[in-house]
Design an enzyme around this catalytic site. Sequence first.
Site, PDB file in Angstrom:
ATOM      1  NE  ARG A 189      77.511  17.866  65.469  1.00  0.00           N
ATOM      2  CZ  ARG A 189      77.980  18.909  65.743  1.00  0.00           C
ATOM      3  NH1 ARG A 189      77.354  19.685  66.302  1.00  0.00           N
ATOM      4  NH2 ARG A 189      79.293  19.102  65.784  1.00  0.00           N
ATOM      5  CG  HIS A 242      73.957  25.034  63.207  1.00  0.00           C
ATOM      6  ND1 HIS A 242      74.268  23.794  62.455  1.00  0.00           N
ATOM      7  CD2 HIS A 242      74.989  25.136  64.002  1.00  0.00           C
ATOM      8  CE1 HIS A 242      75.133  23.098  63.066  1.00  0.00           C
ATOM      9  NE2 HIS A 242      75.463  23.891  63.999  1.00  0.00           N
TER      10      HIS A 242
END
Length: 310
Positions: A225, A273
Amino acid sequence: MTVNILFAAKAERWDSYRTPLTAALRAAGIDFDLRTDFAPADVDYIVYAPNSTVQDFTPYTRLRAVLNLWAGVEDVVDNDTLHVPLARMVDHGLTQGMIEWVTGHVLRHHLEMDKHLFGQDGVWRTHVPPLAQDRPVTILGMGELGRACAATLAGLGFPVTGWGRTARTVPDVTTCHGANGLDAALSQAQILVLLLPDTPATANILSADTLAMLPRGAHILNPGRGTLIDDTDLLAALDSGHIARATLDVFRTEPLPANHPYWAHPKVTVTPHIASATRETSASRVIAENIRRGEAGEPFLNLVDRSLGY
């Protein structure tokens, strides 16, 4: 009795999920109606992406569960209108994708490949990296993904230490937990992999103080994250040479703004990502199994502990 399933996500997700999800629900033997436009009071289950237009769950009076399409639930777990079980996505595609990304980049950093990929300057460099057995790796976060990556890296010969809030047992992996365990886990990490969830307890877990605990020349991988790292402190540690290099897949703002310092920093690799993406076919099977369980009165899989945030 027909089960009404609302698919609540971006339009492009519906286009890619409609066929595999329909097939998975049929294979599970469920009598269902799958749509994007039910009246809220008629919905039994929501297949959910937190960036969908559904943010108020109050009108869904017969809702039995919300089945998240993402592994991360930080954008929905604190929703005060959600009072039914919330399941996060745990599936083979997510796990295997993370194993491959982490293993690939750990090996890249371990073998110091960037020196050869980007150092084609006519200089014959004879430095030989150590064997895996002499390159300690630490993984922060020993959930499903962390344990899978730890086992794979240990199988390649890396000494692996795992850290999390609670003690876990993984064959051939040294596990630590709690604040004292974090100090020990960081102090020996030549390569550090971040796989923690996004919670108040993990925000900025990698900051000036904890970066200083790492051995000089450590490498950092973050496919977890974006909030786990204090960006300013990491850039300072890279500039000072205390941290040798960072490969980052997740960020506080995504897409990463074009003017962000990470893009131009010579010691940072940005990936967009992609470390662990949901695969529609395998994810659809997970969703269908949870709906089958709900209809059969069996426990749901992968339920989120709302008090912990994951």
